[in-house]
Structure formats: structure tokens, C-alpha cells
Design an enzyme around this catalytic site. Structure first.
Site, PDB file in Angstrom:
ATOM      1  N   TYR A 154       0.834  -1.205   0.000  1.00  0.00           N
ATOM      2  CA  TYR A 154       0.000   0.000   0.000  1.00  0.00           C
ATOM      3  C   TYR A 154       0.868   1.255   0.000  1.00  0.00           C
ATOM      4  O   TYR A 154       0.638   2.198  -0.764  1.00  0.00           O
ATOM      5  CB  TYR A 154      -0.905  -0.039   1.234  1.00  0.00           C
TER       6      TYR A 154
HETATM    7  N1  LIG Z   1      -9.827   5.368   5.126  1.00  0.00           N
HETATM    8  C1  LIG Z   1      -8.669   5.925   5.390  1.00  0.00           C
HETATM    9  O1  LIG Z   1      -8.304   6.111   6.571  1.00  0.00           O
HETATM   10  C2  LIG Z   1      -7.765   6.363   4.256  1.00  0.00           C
HETATM   11  C3  LIG Z   1      -6.604   7.102   4.553  1.00  0.00           C
HETATM   12  C4  LIG Z   1      -5.779   7.529   3.496  1.00  0.00           C
HETATM   13  C5  LIG Z   1      -6.130   7.227   2.191  1.00  0.00           C
HETATM   14  N2  LIG Z   1      -7.259   6.504   1.934  1.00  0.00           N
HETATM   15  C6  LIG Z   1      -7.575   6.214   0.521  1.00  0.00           C
HETATM   16  O2  LIG Z   1      -8.854   6.747   0.215  1.00  0.00           O
HETATM   17  C7  LIG Z   1      -9.461   5.959  -0.809  1.00  0.00           C
HETATM   18  C8  LIG Z   1     -10.838   5.534  -0.356  1.00  0.00           C
HETATM   19  O3  LIG Z   1     -10.712   4.781   0.841  1.00  0.00           O
HETATM   20  P1  LIG Z   1     -11.958   4.408   1.783  1.00  0.00           P
HETATM   21  O4  LIG Z   1     -11.452   4.403   3.184  1.00  0.00           O
HETATM   22  O5  LIG Z   1     -13.140   5.244   1.452  1.00  0.00           O
HETATM   23  O6  LIG Z   1     -12.181   2.878   1.335  1.00  0.00           O
HETATM   24  P2  LIG Z   1     -13.507   2.014   1.260  1.00  0.00           P
HETATM   25  O7  LIG Z   1     -13.054   0.601   1.277  1.00  0.00           O
HETATM   26  O8  LIG Z   1     -14.514   2.454   2.273  1.00  0.00           O
HETATM   27  O9  LIG Z   1     -14.091   2.377  -0.194  1.00  0.00           O
HETATM   28  C9  LIG Z   1     -13.382   2.045  -1.357  1.00  0.00           C
HETATM   29  C10 LIG Z   1     -14.350   1.954  -2.520  1.00  0.00           C
HETATM   30  O10 LIG Z   1     -13.599   1.547  -3.676  1.00  0.00           O
HETATM   31  C11 LIG Z   1     -14.291   0.478  -4.306  1.00  0.00           C
HETATM   32  N3  LIG Z   1     -13.337  -0.379  -5.009  1.00  0.00           N
HETATM   33  C12 LIG Z   1     -12.444  -1.245  -4.460  1.00  0.00           C
HETATM   34  N4  LIG Z   1     -11.764  -1.882  -5.430  1.00  0.00           N
HETATM   35  C13 LIG Z   1     -12.244  -1.413  -6.609  1.00  0.00           C
HETATM   36  C14 LIG Z   1     -11.952  -1.712  -7.964  1.00  0.00           C
HETATM   37  N5  LIG Z   1     -11.039  -2.630  -8.315  1.00  0.00           N
HETATM   38  N6  LIG Z   1     -12.622  -1.039  -8.932  1.00  0.00           N
HETATM   39  C15 LIG Z   1     -13.567  -0.126  -8.601  1.00  0.00           C
HETATM   40  N7  LIG Z   1     -13.901   0.185  -7.334  1.00  0.00           N
HETATM   41  C16 LIG Z   1     -13.244  -0.465  -6.353  1.00  0.00           C
HETATM   42  C17 LIG Z   1     -14.999  -0.259  -3.166  1.00  0.00           C
HETATM   43  O11 LIG Z   1     -16.098  -1.048  -3.651  1.00  0.00           O
HETATM   44  C18 LIG Z   1     -15.444   0.894  -2.278  1.00  0.00           C
HETATM   45  O12 LIG Z   1     -16.706   1.409  -2.658  1.00  0.00           O
HETATM   46  C19 LIG Z   1      -8.512   4.799  -1.077  1.00  0.00           C
HETATM   47  O13 LIG Z   1      -7.701   5.089  -2.196  1.00  0.00           O
HETATM   48  C20 LIG Z   1      -7.687   4.743   0.183  1.00  0.00           C
HETATM   49  O14 LIG Z   1      -6.417   4.157  -0.021  1.00  0.00           O
HETATM   50  C21 LIG Z   1      -8.079   6.070   2.931  1.00  0.00           C
END
Ligand SMILES: NC(=O)c1ccc[n+]([C@@H]2O[C@H](COP(=O)([O-])OP(=O)(O)OC[C@H]3O[C@@H](n4cnc5c(N)ncnc54)[C@H](O)[C@@H]3O)[C@@H](O)[C@H]2O)c1
Length: 247
Positions: A154
Site C-alpha cells: 500500500y
Molecule cells: N480510510 C482511510 O483512513 C484512508 C486514509 C488515506 C487514504 N485513503 C484512501 O482513500 C481511498 C478511499 O478509501 P476508503 O477508506 O473510502 O475505502 P472504502 O473501502 O470504504 O471504499 C473504497 C471503494 O472503492 C471500491 N473499489 C475497491 N476496489 C475497486 C476496484 N477494483 N474497482 C472499482 N472500485 C473499487 C470499493 O467497492 C469501495 O466502494 C482509497 O484510495 C484509500 O487508499 C483512505
């Protein structure tokens, strides 16, 4: 139109069905954009579940170039154009030391978190250049700056997103296609229910503001970066860490 209005703009948000992506969709919509929700899982993607009326919903696997090409063509056919692409979909992958990290999981994390950003840009950029400009916002992570132990895949993918964004921004700087990242720290979501109190406390202790990020704060920043008000910044990684990041 004021400078933060997104009236007349069409936005795609990958991974828009829940979490941070959903908060970004809600904010873009509230600021006037027409919003296409792209996600691998679009079950129940209606106004009741999303909390806003999506202008288009598209099932897509962002790790597949062919899937993105088809989704983009369908979106343009339905909404007429695309002005804003938010590459948000991502997965965490396993928690393991790098020497035990499963090879298939490494390849999947790189495919969903990094290849997807390249594919999305490869498909959207020619359209944006042809139509006079656009905005691309890539959701990276503070893990891509710091390198976080036991999530090496990641961390590497998100560092790749940041570097890709810098390179692409220079290539596009004269085309009115601005491409930037946001780098969030941990967001307070329902996932917290699965974490120990000690882990949550240790994570919070790294944040000088002493609290976690809220998803709607990511939505607000992304919407501003996508708006005409953000006019002279490209290739940059906007911070969302409450003071944790030092660069
Ligand atoms: N949650 C955190 O604390 C955090 C912190 C830093 C960065 N991020 C980044 O923010 C973004 C969103 O994270 P989140 O926490 O909302 O995650 P989440 O798991 O709640 O949502 C992710 C979404 O992406 C979709 N998804 C997954 N794989 C996919 C694919 N192959 N094709 C299309 N859609 C797909 C899932 O179905 C889901 O709706 C990510 O890139 C994550 O790395 C999250």
C-alpha cells in the site's frame, strides 16, 4: 458563476459508492457538478443509499484498462463530457512484513491502487485535452510519504501515485489539465469498530490536532482542487493529516 462553483462540470469518482469516495461525490454534487459514481460494487447505489441523486452509476474494475475504457465511453455517451476525474478507489491489502507479504496480494494492491491511476489518466487525458482542459485528483495517502510498517504494498503504491502525479502534471501543464493528489491520514469510518482501542489511540497520537480526519473534509478539499479557484497548482500533494506530515 463564482470560482468555487462546479456548475456545468461533469465529474467521475472511482470507488464512489461508499467511504471517502461517497463523501467526495456528495460534495461535488452539492457544489453543482453532475456526478458519475464508478465502483466495483454498485449494489443499492440509489439516492437513498448514497444520500444524493447520482447522474450516472457505472460498474467498473479500475484495475482493468478495458473496464475503464468501456466505463469512460459509457459515461461520455450518457453525460456528454468529462471535466473532472477523481481516482479514489483503493484497497489496503494485507498487514504483513514485506518478506512474508503474499505475492498475489502485492500485485493486486499495485493494480488497484496504482495501475488504476495510470489507466484512468490514459483514458481521460486525451478527452480533456481535446475539450480544452480538465482536473484530475488522485487520492494517495500519508502512507505514500512516510512508508508505514506492515503495509509495504500500500505504501509503495501510494508513493507511486504521488510520483506519477508529479510527472504527469509537468507533461500537462500547458494543456489546462491540472493533476494533483490529496494525502489523507486515517479517516474515522465504520472500520474503527474492527480495531482495538490501543490501535486507534496509537494512530490518533500521531496527529498533532488530536483527532481523526472526517470524510467530508476530504470532499471539501477535493471539490476546491477541482474548481476554477484552484488555478495555479499542479503536481502537488495536498495535505489532510492534521499536522502529521512534515513535507
Ligand atoms: N480510510 C482511510 O483512513 C484512508 C486514509 C488515506 C487514504 N485513503 C484512501 O482513500 C481511498 C478511499 O478509501 P476508503 O477508506 O473510502 O475505502 P472504502 O473501502 O470504504 O471504499 C473504497 C471503494 O472503492 C471500491 N473499489 C475497491 N476496489 C475497486 C476496484 N477494483 N474497482 C472499482 N472500485 C473499487 C470499493 O467497492 C469501495 O466502494 C482509497 O484510495 C484509500 O487508499 C483512505
Amino acid at each position: 458563476m463564482n470560482q468555487t462553483s462546479l456548475a456545468d462540470k461533469v465529474a467521475i469518482v472511482t470507488g464512489g459508492a461508499r467511504g471517502i469516495g461517497l463523501a467526495i461525490c456528495q460534495r461535488l454534487k452539492a457544489d453543482g457538478a453532475r456526478v458519475a459514481v464508478w465502483d466495483i460494487n454498485i449494489d443499492g447505489c440509489d439516492v437513498h443509499h448514497l444520500g444524493f441523486a447520482p447522474d450516472y452509476v457505472q460498474q467498473v474494475d479500475v484495475s482493468s484498462l478495458g473496464s475503464i475504457e468501456q466505463a469512460f465511453a459509457n459515461t461520455v455517451e450518457t453525460l456528454g463530457r468529462v471535466d473532472i476525474l477523481v481516482n479514489n478507489a483503493g484497497i489496503n491489502g494485507p498487514i504483513a512484513p514485506c518478506w512474508e507479504y503474499p505475492v498475489e496480494a502485492w500485485e493486486r494492491v499495485l493494480a488497484v491502487d496504482l495501475n488504476s491511476v495510470f489507466y484512468g489518466c490514459r483514458v481521460a487525458v486525451p478527452h480533456m485535452r481535446k475539450h480544452g482542459g480538465g482536473r484530475i485528483i488522485n487520492v494517495a495517502s500519508v502512507a505514500g510519504k512516510e512508508g508505514v510498517q506492515f503495509i509495504s504494498g500500500y505504501s509503495a503504491a501510494k508513493a507511486g501515485v504521488i510520483a506519477f502525479t508529479k510527472a504527469a502534471a509537468k507533461e500537462l501543464a500547458k494543456d489546462n489539465v491540472l493533476i494533483n493528489c490529496v494525502a489523507p491520514a486515517m479517516v474515522e469510518t465504520e472500520l474503527f469498530a474492527e480495531m482495538s482501542a490501543e490501535h486507534i489511540q496509537a494512530s490518533k497520537a500521531k496527529i498533532p490536532m488530536g483527532r481523526f480526519l472526517q470524510a467530508d473534509e476530504v470532499g471539501a478539499m477535493v471539490s476546491w482542487i477541482a474548481s476554477p479557484a484552484c488555478s495555479f497548482t499542479t503536481g502537488f500533494t495536498f495535505d489532510l493529516t492534521g499536522g502529521r506530515a512534515t513535507y
